[in-house]
Design a protein around this motif. Structure first.
Motif, PDB file in Angstrom:
ATOM      1  N   HIS A   1       2.441  -2.707   2.080  1.00  0.00           N
ATOM      2  CA  HIS A   1       3.380  -3.429   3.340  1.00  0.00           C
ATOM      3  C   HIS A   1       3.015  -3.472   4.591  1.00  0.00           C
ATOM      4  O   HIS A   1       2.201  -2.259   5.134  1.00  0.00           O
ATOM      5  CB  HIS A   1       4.811  -2.728   2.901  1.00  0.00           C
ATOM      6  CG  HIS A   1       4.748  -1.340   3.453  1.00  0.00           C
ATOM      7  ND1 HIS A   1       4.657  -0.268   2.265  1.00  0.00           N
ATOM      8  CD2 HIS A   1       4.936  -0.491   4.392  1.00  0.00           C
ATOM      9  CE1 HIS A   1       4.795   0.589   2.922  1.00  0.00           C
ATOM     10  NE2 HIS A   1       4.880   0.749   4.019  1.00  0.00           N
TER      11      HIS A   1
ATOM     12  N   HIS B   1       5.181  -2.804   8.165  1.00  0.00           N
ATOM     13  CA  HIS B   1       6.606  -2.279   8.580  1.00  0.00           C
ATOM     14  C   HIS B   1       7.227  -3.361   9.216  1.00  0.00           C
ATOM     15  O   HIS B   1       6.604  -4.336   9.637  1.00  0.00           O
ATOM     16  CB  HIS B   1       6.435  -1.155   9.595  1.00  0.00           C
ATOM     17  CG  HIS B   1       5.959   0.198   8.965  1.00  0.00           C
ATOM     18  ND1 HIS B   1       5.352   1.003   9.531  1.00  0.00           N
ATOM     19  CD2 HIS B   1       5.875   0.548   7.435  1.00  0.00           C
ATOM     20  CE1 HIS B   1       5.194   2.065   8.714  1.00  0.00           C
ATOM     21  NE2 HIS B   1       5.557   1.791   7.612  1.00  0.00           N
TER      22      HIS B   1
ATOM     23  N   GLU C   1       2.265   5.431  11.240  1.00  0.00           N
ATOM     24  CA  GLU C   1       2.731   6.244  10.175  1.00  0.00           C
ATOM     25  C   GLU C   1       1.628   7.235  10.105  1.00  0.00           C
ATOM     26  O   GLU C   1       0.285   6.875  10.549  1.00  0.00           O
ATOM     27  CB  GLU C   1       2.911   5.320   8.845  1.00  0.00           C
ATOM     28  CG  GLU C   1       3.370   6.194   7.700  1.00  0.00           C
ATOM     29  CD  GLU C   1       3.825   5.429   6.658  1.00  0.00           C
ATOM     30  OE1 GLU C   1       4.180   4.030   6.824  1.00  0.00           O
ATOM     31  OE2 GLU C   1       4.184   6.064   5.497  1.00  0.00           O
TER      32      GLU C   1
ATOM     33  N   TYR D   1      -0.100   9.636   7.231  1.00  0.00           N
ATOM     34  CA  TYR D   1      -0.225  10.172   5.669  1.00  0.00           C
ATOM     35  C   TYR D   1      -1.183  11.510   5.738  1.00  0.00           C
ATOM     36  O   TYR D   1      -2.205  11.454   6.333  1.00  0.00           O
ATOM     37  CB  TYR D   1      -1.030   9.111   5.129  1.00  0.00           C
ATOM     38  CG  TYR D   1      -0.427   7.877   4.522  1.00  0.00           C
ATOM     39  CD1 TYR D   1       0.888   7.649   4.932  1.00  0.00           C
ATOM     40  CD2 TYR D   1      -0.998   6.974   3.449  1.00  0.00           C
ATOM     41  CE1 TYR D   1       1.587   6.335   4.306  1.00  0.00           C
ATOM     42  CE2 TYR D   1      -0.250   5.884   3.057  1.00  0.00           C
ATOM     43  CZ  TYR D   1       0.998   5.637   3.471  1.00  0.00           C
ATOM     44  OH  TYR D   1       1.683   4.532   2.894  1.00  0.00           O
TER      45      TYR D   1
ATOM     46  N   HIS E   1      -0.401  -1.476   4.844  1.00  0.00           N
ATOM     47  CA  HIS E   1      -1.392  -0.225   4.208  1.00  0.00           C
ATOM     48  C   HIS E   1      -0.949  -0.191   2.705  1.00  0.00           C
ATOM     49  O   HIS E   1       0.349  -0.374   2.424  1.00  0.00           O
ATOM     50  CB  HIS E   1      -0.940   1.006   5.090  1.00  0.00           C
ATOM     51  CG  HIS E   1       0.719   1.217   5.573  1.00  0.00           C
ATOM     52  ND1 HIS E   1       1.024   0.471   6.684  1.00  0.00           N
ATOM     53  CD2 HIS E   1       1.618   1.869   5.275  1.00  0.00           C
ATOM     54  CE1 HIS E   1       2.431   0.885   6.678  1.00  0.00           C
ATOM     55  NE2 HIS E   1       2.722   1.361   5.817  1.00  0.00           N
TER      56      HIS E   1
ATOM     57  N   HIS F   1      10.395  -1.892   5.607  1.00  0.00           N
ATOM     58  CA  HIS F   1       9.114  -2.344   4.933  1.00  0.00           C
ATOM     59  C   HIS F   1       9.226  -3.677   4.615  1.00  0.00           C
ATOM     60  O   HIS F   1      10.316  -4.283   4.258  1.00  0.00           O
ATOM     61  CB  HIS F   1       9.318  -1.530   3.527  1.00  0.00           C
ATOM     62  CG  HIS F   1       9.008  -0.168   3.749  1.00  0.00           C
ATOM     63  ND1 HIS F   1      10.332   0.721   3.817  1.00  0.00           N
ATOM     64  CD2 HIS F   1       7.795   0.765   3.632  1.00  0.00           C
ATOM     65  CE1 HIS F   1       9.819   2.170   3.901  1.00  0.00           C
ATOM     66  NE2 HIS F   1       8.473   2.053   3.944  1.00  0.00           N
TER      67      HIS F   1
HETATM   68 ZN    ZN Z   1       4.502   2.309   5.632  1.00  0.00          ZN
END
Ligand code: ZN
Ligand code: PAN
Length: 192
Positions: free
Chosen positions: A90, A92, A99, A101, A138, A160
């Motif tokens: 998706h 944002h 973001e 991770y 991503h 999203h």
């Molecule tokens: Zn995300």
């Protein structure tokens, strides 16, 4: 007592990748994302069995900029045709929300693209911290043979946007060819 939002902890379960409390759980099976795999014949062959592709354990928080959403994703190993199990992917909803991770277990790829058609792939193994910069869509891909588990944190108001990805797809697909992982051009990709 103060009316302020109260600090709290959540427990990460190292063996399973789940959170305790579990929070808001999202379960994605093949039937939830049939159109996203290139090999539609392989999808039809597997859809009755409907394999579990991934689960997301979300700490429940208000969706405002003041908060930081955080969650774990457990992406199972497997393939549909020769395409590895992957998340939907998706942008944002507020496009410039970044973001982080953090890979905890297994191995995989973080594939990203911009609306202009730029593409980027990052390899993830336990200990890898990846920065999803603002404006990059991503998706994660499990290229290993055990669950690929990662923690994510992002601004509370990000939202999203799956719509764009569902129609245009990602620039490249992650597939296995002759026992090797490869990125191939997605014949269905169309720049919007
Ligand atoms: Zn995300
Ligand atoms: C992640 C993802 C999660 C599942 O928490 O939402 O890995 O992937 P999809 O949302 O693409 O199905 C994240 O990037 N949150 O913003």
């Amino acid at each position: 007592m103060s009316a302020k939002f109260q600090p709290f902890t959540t427990e990460y379960e190292f063996d399973t990748g789940k959170l305790n409390p579990e929070g808001r759980v999202i379960v994605r099976k093949l039937s939830h994302m049939k159109e996203m795999y290139l090999d539609q014949k392989a999808v039809e062959e597997r859809v009755e069995e409907d394999p579990l592709i991934y689960e997301v354990y979300n700490v429940e928080l208000p969706e405002t900029m003041a908060h930081i959403q955080h969650c774990t994703t457990i992406l199972y190993p497997g393939k549909i045709g020769n395409e590895y199990f992957m998340t939907k992917g998706h942008y944002h909803e507020i496009l410039d929300r970044a973001e982080i991770y953090f890979c905890l277990k297994g191995k995989g790829q973080l594939i990203m693209q911009t609306k202009e058609g730029d593409f980027k792939k990052l390899e993830m193994v336990p200990g890898t911290i990846a920065y999803v910069a603002p404006e990059w869509a991503h998706r994660t891909v499990n290229t290993g043979d055990e669950p690929f588990i990662f923690f994510a944190a992002y601004p509370g108001d990000a939202g999203h946007d799956y719509g764009g990805i569902e129609t245009e797809g990602f620039v490249k697909l992650s597939v296995e060819e002759n026992g090797e992982q490869k990125l191939i051009d997605n014949p269905r990709y169309q720049k919007v």
